[in-house]
Design a protein around this motif. Structure first.
Motif, PDB file in Angstrom:
ATOM      1  N   THR A 458      77.415  50.137 -28.096  1.00  0.00           N
ATOM      2  CA  THR A 458      78.067  51.007 -29.067  1.00  0.00           C
ATOM      3  C   THR A 458      78.958  52.006 -28.353  1.00  0.00           C
ATOM      4  OG1 THR A 458      76.212  52.567 -29.009  1.00  0.00           O
ATOM      5  CG2 THR A 458      76.127  50.820 -30.675  1.00  0.00           C
ATOM      6  N   PRO A 459      79.939  52.586 -29.060  1.00  0.00           N
ATOM      7  CA  PRO A 459      80.729  53.656 -28.456  1.00  0.00           C
ATOM      8  C   PRO A 459      79.847  54.838 -28.079  1.00  0.00           C
ATOM      9  CG  PRO A 459      81.773  52.839 -30.463  1.00  0.00           C
ATOM     10  CD  PRO A 459      80.402  52.240 -30.414  1.00  0.00           C
ATOM     11  N   ALA A 460      80.265  55.596 -27.071  1.00  0.00           N
ATOM     12  CA  ALA A 460      79.442  56.687 -26.560  1.00  0.00           C
ATOM     13  C   ALA A 460      79.360  57.854 -27.540  1.00  0.00           C
ATOM     14  CB  ALA A 460      79.988  57.167 -25.216  1.00  0.00           C
ATOM     15  N   GLU A 461      80.414  58.072 -28.335  1.00  0.00           N
ATOM     16  CA  GLU A 461      80.401  59.245 -29.207  1.00  0.00           C
ATOM     17  C   GLU A 461      79.397  59.078 -30.338  1.00  0.00           C
ATOM     18  OE1 GLU A 461      83.829  56.633 -30.773  1.00  0.00           O
ATOM     19  OE2 GLU A 461      83.063  57.303 -28.817  1.00  0.00           O
ATOM     20  N   GLU A 462      78.847  60.195 -30.762  1.00  0.00           N
ATOM     21  CA  GLU A 462      77.871  60.180 -31.850  1.00  0.00           C
ATOM     22  C   GLU A 462      78.527  59.717 -33.146  1.00  0.00           C
ATOM     23  OE1 GLU A 462      74.701  60.656 -31.616  1.00  0.00           O
ATOM     24  OE2 GLU A 462      74.748  61.151 -29.471  1.00  0.00           O
ATOM     25  N   HIS A 463      77.735  59.022 -33.958  1.00  0.00           N
ATOM     26  CA  HIS A 463      78.277  58.490 -35.205  1.00  0.00           C
ATOM     27  C   HIS A 463      77.151  58.410 -36.224  1.00  0.00           C
ATOM     28  CE1 HIS A 463      80.745  55.948 -37.860  1.00  0.00           C
ATOM     29  NE2 HIS A 463      79.667  55.208 -38.026  1.00  0.00           N
ATOM     30  N   GLU A 464      77.411  58.922 -37.389  1.00  0.00           N
ATOM     31  CA  GLU A 464      76.441  58.843 -38.472  1.00  0.00           C
ATOM     32  C   GLU A 464      76.774  57.659 -39.371  1.00  0.00           C
ATOM     33  OE1 GLU A 464      73.725  60.619 -38.996  1.00  0.00           O
ATOM     34  OE2 GLU A 464      74.053  61.811 -37.180  1.00  0.00           O
ATOM     35  N   PRO A 466      76.442  53.432 -40.754  1.00  0.00           N
ATOM     36  CA  PRO A 466      76.651  52.088 -40.208  1.00  0.00           C
ATOM     37  C   PRO A 466      78.039  51.919 -39.599  1.00  0.00           C
ATOM     38  CG  PRO A 466      76.842  52.048 -42.592  1.00  0.00           C
ATOM     39  CD  PRO A 466      76.396  53.436 -42.228  1.00  0.00           C
ATOM     40  N   ARG A 467      78.142  50.969 -38.696  1.00  0.00           N
ATOM     41  CA  ARG A 467      79.420  50.636 -38.065  1.00  0.00           C
ATOM     42  C   ARG A 467      79.745  49.156 -38.320  1.00  0.00           C
ATOM     43  NH1 ARG A 467      81.010  53.985 -33.578  1.00  0.00           N
ATOM     44  NH2 ARG A 467      79.360  55.328 -32.766  1.00  0.00           N
ATOM     45  N   TRP A 492      86.093  45.322 -28.782  1.00  0.00           N
ATOM     46  CA  TRP A 492      85.464  45.640 -30.067  1.00  0.00           C
ATOM     47  C   TRP A 492      84.803  47.023 -30.036  1.00  0.00           C
ATOM     48  CZ3 TRP A 492      85.544  43.188 -34.744  1.00  0.00           C
ATOM     49  CH2 TRP A 492      84.589  43.570 -35.690  1.00  0.00           C
ATOM     50  N   VAL A 493      84.063  47.302 -28.969  1.00  0.00           N
ATOM     51  CA  VAL A 493      83.381  48.597 -28.878  1.00  0.00           C
ATOM     52  C   VAL A 493      84.396  49.711 -28.653  1.00  0.00           C
ATOM     53  CG1 VAL A 493      81.639  49.932 -27.627  1.00  0.00           C
ATOM     54  CG2 VAL A 493      81.264  47.501 -28.079  1.00  0.00           C
ATOM     55  N   SER A 494      85.440  49.458 -27.860  1.00  0.00           N
ATOM     56  CA  SER A 494      86.484  50.465 -27.652  1.00  0.00           C
ATOM     57  C   SER A 494      87.159  50.847 -28.959  1.00  0.00           C
ATOM     58  CB  SER A 494      87.529  49.945 -26.660  1.00  0.00           C
ATOM     59  OG  SER A 494      86.970  49.774 -25.377  1.00  0.00           O
ATOM     60  N   ALA A 495      87.197  49.900 -29.896  1.00  0.00           N
ATOM     61  CA  ALA A 495      87.809  50.170 -31.198  1.00  0.00           C
ATOM     62  C   ALA A 495      86.863  50.864 -32.168  1.00  0.00           C
ATOM     63  CB  ALA A 495      88.305  48.858 -31.815  1.00  0.00           C
ATOM     64  N   GLY A 496      85.615  51.087 -31.742  1.00  0.00           N
ATOM     65  CA  GLY A 496      84.679  51.825 -32.581  1.00  0.00           C
ATOM     66  C   GLY A 496      83.580  51.007 -33.208  1.00  0.00           C
ATOM     67  N   LEU A 697      86.983  47.214 -39.408  1.00  0.00           N
ATOM     68  CA  LEU A 697      87.200  47.876 -38.125  1.00  0.00           C
ATOM     69  C   LEU A 697      88.674  48.134 -37.863  1.00  0.00           C
ATOM     70  CD1 LEU A 697      85.820  49.023 -35.639  1.00  0.00           C
ATOM     71  CD2 LEU A 697      86.034  46.783 -34.547  1.00  0.00           C
ATOM     72  N   GLU A 698      89.561  47.407 -38.544  1.00  0.00           N
ATOM     73  CA  GLU A 698      90.984  47.606 -38.274  1.00  0.00           C
ATOM     74  C   GLU A 698      91.435  49.016 -38.651  1.00  0.00           C
ATOM     75  OE1 GLU A 698      91.170  47.175 -42.586  1.00  0.00           O
ATOM     76  OE2 GLU A 698      89.980  46.224 -41.033  1.00  0.00           O
ATOM     77  N   LYS A 699      90.617  49.748 -39.419  1.00  0.00           N
ATOM     78  CA  LYS A 699      91.004  51.100 -39.817  1.00  0.00           C
ATOM     79  C   LYS A 699      90.993  52.060 -38.638  1.00  0.00           C
ATOM     80  CE  LYS A 699      89.132  50.400 -44.458  1.00  0.00           C
ATOM     81  NZ  LYS A 699      88.077  50.778 -45.428  1.00  0.00           N
ATOM     82  N   THR A 700      90.256  51.713 -37.558  1.00  0.00           N
ATOM     83  CA  THR A 700      90.175  52.623 -36.411  1.00  0.00           C
ATOM     84  C   THR A 700      90.991  52.148 -35.224  1.00  0.00           C
ATOM     85  OG1 THR A 700      88.251  51.499 -35.448  1.00  0.00           O
ATOM     86  CG2 THR A 700      87.824  53.233 -37.063  1.00  0.00           C
ATOM     87  N   ILE A 701      91.496  50.910 -35.252  1.00  0.00           N
ATOM     88  CA  ILE A 701      92.138  50.359 -34.068  1.00  0.00           C
ATOM     89  C   ILE A 701      93.447  51.068 -33.747  1.00  0.00           C
ATOM     90  CG2 ILE A 701      93.263  48.523 -35.391  1.00  0.00           C
ATOM     91  CD1 ILE A 701      91.994  48.314 -31.772  1.00  0.00           C
TER      92      ILE A 701
END
Length: 712
Positions: A458-464, A466-467, A492-496, A697-701
């Motif tokens: 998973t990405p390192a930053e905190e996230h509340e 589902p992903r 994939w993980v770099s994109a969130g 996921l394309e919303k964060t790329i």
């Protein structure tokens, strides 16, 4: 009729549904798309071309295609990805620079001068010819090189003079997937090649291999056959010659079976060795891999009476496994991966380097070769994967190995047993910095209560909450899943997103018993384990069915396609690359006829029932709301055969009640694997764009793409 089904079928190329129904042991087996098996038929070509246009139209609508392409370019690795082979004073190394379509073979001398020995692009500027394998002679003066053209069945061996770079022998034909072992002096070697096509019955796809002795400079037609015959049409052979050239060992395996025979011969006459069968695999039901020690007795790496592997010593003519002496015992918590002997006379005593996998990550331990006594553990760069242990041939005190993890491309380390130091020597890198990742492994329970490992990245930053999640699996042939560096996962993980790998039964993560628990009559367990992994990801809140995509390659393509036909409600999107889908007729395509030990055969009534129970093609149901599917396949797939992709795509396009697309992406100039680098990146981009589009996921790329990329 469901409106989505009407709209979907309205835009799909028309595929005639024939009335073919085959009677197999009293069971009627419909096969409405049998006609798609003939790729030379004009109707099939026209239908496939229409599918190409359909895919191109959908791809044009994926808004973030260019952002994904840029990210894939940044995280793809280049450089040196596997350890060198050292013979005499010469180091042989494969290197692929960022702009290269294929890797080139280098020779590095004692003064560290680097020369390109073989550059495939000079031979074939199109980039479709690749450097498949290479075997330097003991003295390092010659190297046998195998080149392969992806979409062609032939494979040839050339012999190159290391000093001049000139080709001095070859081509030796029909050597695809060969093993090769030089005799001392560099004037002859044993290799494996297929019987000439003109000697086979029309349409015979079996292996028909023979072990031959080739003398450099002699016509290949005069090569003596030393092993193999008509009674072994599906055998793979592995070859090992002792350091002094006096003994030859051959392993013989039926297809990818989990057991093998071992034969040993003294080379009084290299052209007519007399073999003694020291291991009967059908009796032991075990894998036994031999290598010669300095005294020409044997070190055996085996899972006989040890599902997670152990190391034994044996006299070279021992035919009774009761006489084997256990050197390194089985560790049921850490399956054995490989080992390496260091027996340079400069060492105080010969040593044994042992690589194991403990909870998915590697350990390296050093042992006394005579007693097996552990001496020390070698430090590693992190919780990653070690592979490809190598040393100087015939005797060495240095060991090279590759290390990688989810954020680290393959890096080459050198261990010196005299100094005791481990140092980084070379390796691969990426054009940009991969995103910071967190990695973990959890254990989830399958439906029958078995605990199964699931790797999570998973990405390192905190996230509340589902992903979007991409779940990967394989589950066949005893192949273990590990936390390798994988550009697709890094992107994939770099994109969130979350990237997950399920270590389902049928693989080798927990040793041979794990493989046995998911093959043959138990193959459904692998599929159920995978769906249980998806259920766990959803139930724990890590993702949702609308955010979950699954991806599998080859037998992993079978896994994900079967999982989605059984539980379409769990998934938003499915990517199946080079999959098996028609499990009743898989034996008729590619190398399928050699895989019956893994899956079973439709020629037996009981086994036919296993296959029909999970065969994706035979379990497609009209009106079901199937997820989006992307079938990826080479037009010429010599492994699985391209008919799986075409037939399954047509069946799902006819049946789906969903407005999510069923698409097919064909590649005309590649094969089952190992494409030119630019084509690999383009394929990865399309897979990510497809999965990202249907999981959100394309919303964060775009945000990721706009972030400045620092050199790695």
């Amino acid at each position: 009729m469901h409106l989505g089904a009407f709209m979907a079928r309205l835009f799909y190329p028309a595929a005639w549904r024939s009335d073919v129904v085959e009677d197999l042991f009293g069971f009627p087996v419909p096969d409405p798309y049998r006609w798609l098996e003939d790729g030379d038929d004009a109707r099939v070509r026209d239908w496939a071309a229409a599918q190409d246009r359909l895919f191109d139209a959908y791809r044009a609508g994926w808004r973030e295609q260019q952002s994904w392409a840029s990210l894939v370019d940044q995280v793809s690795s280049f450089g040196v990805s596997e350890p060198p082979m050292v013979r005499g004073s010469v180091m042989f190394l494969a290197e692929q620079l960022r702009e290269d379509e294929q890797r080139r073979l280098l020779a590095i001398d004692a003064e560290r001068n680097r020369r390109v020995l073989v550059d495939p692009v000079e031979i074939d500027p199109s980039g479709h010819t690749g450097l498949y394998a290479w075997w330097p002679s003991r003295e390092g003066e010659r190297v046998a090189v195998q080149m392969e053209v992806a979409e062609q069945p032939g494979s040839e061996i050339m012999v190159v003079d290391v000093r001049t770079g000139e080709t001095v022998d070859g081509p030796l034909p029909r050597a695809r997937n060969t093993s090769l072992a030089w005799l001392p002096g560099g004037n002859a070697f044993y290799y494996v090649s297929r019987v000439p096509d003109e000697e086979l019955a029309p349409g015979d796809m079996r292996l028909h291999r023979r072990v031959r002795l080739h003398r450099v400079g002699s016509p290949w037609q005069t090569d003596a056959v030393v092993f193999g015959g008509d009674d072994a049409p599906d055998h793979y052979y592995g070859l090992t010659v002792s350091a002094d050239g006096r003994c030859l060992a051959i392993t013989a395996t039926v297809g990818p079976a989990s057991h093998n025979d071992v034969y040993v011969a003294e080379l009084v006459d290299p052209e007519a060795p007399h073999f003694i069968k020291i291991v009967d695999g059908s009796t032991l039901r075990a894998r036994v891999l031999p290598r010669f020690l300095a005294d020409n007795n044997l070190l055996l790496v085996t899972d006989y009476q040890a599902p997670c592997g152990r190391i034994c010593m044996a006299y070279r003519h021992d035919t009774d496994p009761a006489a084997w002496r256990a050197l390194v015992a089985e560790d049921r918590q850490a399956p054995l991966d490989e080992c390496l002997v260091l027996d340079d006379p400069a060492l105080p005593q010969p040593l044994l380097l042992v690589a194991r996998s403990r909870h998915g990550t590697s350990t390296l331990t050093l042992h006394d070769l005579a007693t097996g006594q552990p001496l020390t553990s070698l430090p590693l760069a992190g919780a990653g994967v070690v592979s490809s242990l190598r040393t100087t041939i015939p005797h060495g005190h240095r060991a090279w190995f590759s290390y990688c993890d989810v954020t680290t491309p393959p890096t080459i380390y050198r261990y010196d047993a005299i100094s005791g130091r481990t140092e980084q020597e070379t390796g691969a890198t990426t054009a940009g910095r991969t995103g910071e990742m967190r990695s973990s492994s959890v254990r989830y329970r399958a439906g029958d209560g078995t605990e199964i490992t699931l790797f999570l990245f998973t990405p390192a930053e905190e996230h509340e909450g589902p992903r979007p999640t991409l779940l990967y699996g394989y589950g066949s042939f005893g192949m273990p899943m590990r936390p390798w560096f994988f550009p697709l996962a890094a992107a994939w993980v770099s994109a969130g997103g979350t990237y997950a790998v399920a270590c389902v039964r049928g693989g080798g993560e927990e040793g041979q018993h794990w493989h046995d628990a998911g093959r043959g009559s138990y193959k459904q367990r692998a599929i159920s384990d995978f769906n249980d992994a998806a259920t766990w990801l959803i139930d724990t809140g890590l993702t949702t069915p609308d955010q979950l995509a699954i991806f599998g390659q080859s037998a992993g393509g079978l896994l994900v396609t079967a999982a989605a036909t059984q539980r379409p409600d769990l998934y938003a999107a499915v990517v199946a690359e080079g999959p098996l889908c028609d499990m009743v007729r898989y034996e008729h395509f590619g190398l399928g006829c050699t895989w019956t030990d893994e899956f079973g055969t439709a020629a037996q009534p009981e086994e036919l029932q296993w296959l029909l129970g999970y065969s994706p093609y035979h379990n497609v149901t009209p009106g079901v709301l199937y997820p989006a599917f992307l079938f990826v396949g080479a037009v010429t797939d010599l492994q699985t055969g391209e008919a799986h992709v075409t037939k399954m795509c047509a069946a799902l396009q006819h049946a789906t009640g969903s407005d999510r697309p069923i698409l097919m992406r064909r590649e005309p100039d590649t094969a089952h694997a190992a494409s030119p680098a630019s084509k690999e990146r383009a394929l990865t981009t399309d897979i990510l764009a497809f999965a990202g589009n249907y999981t959100g996921l394309e919303k964060t790329i775009t945000r990721v793409h706009e972030t400045a990329v620092e050199p790695h």
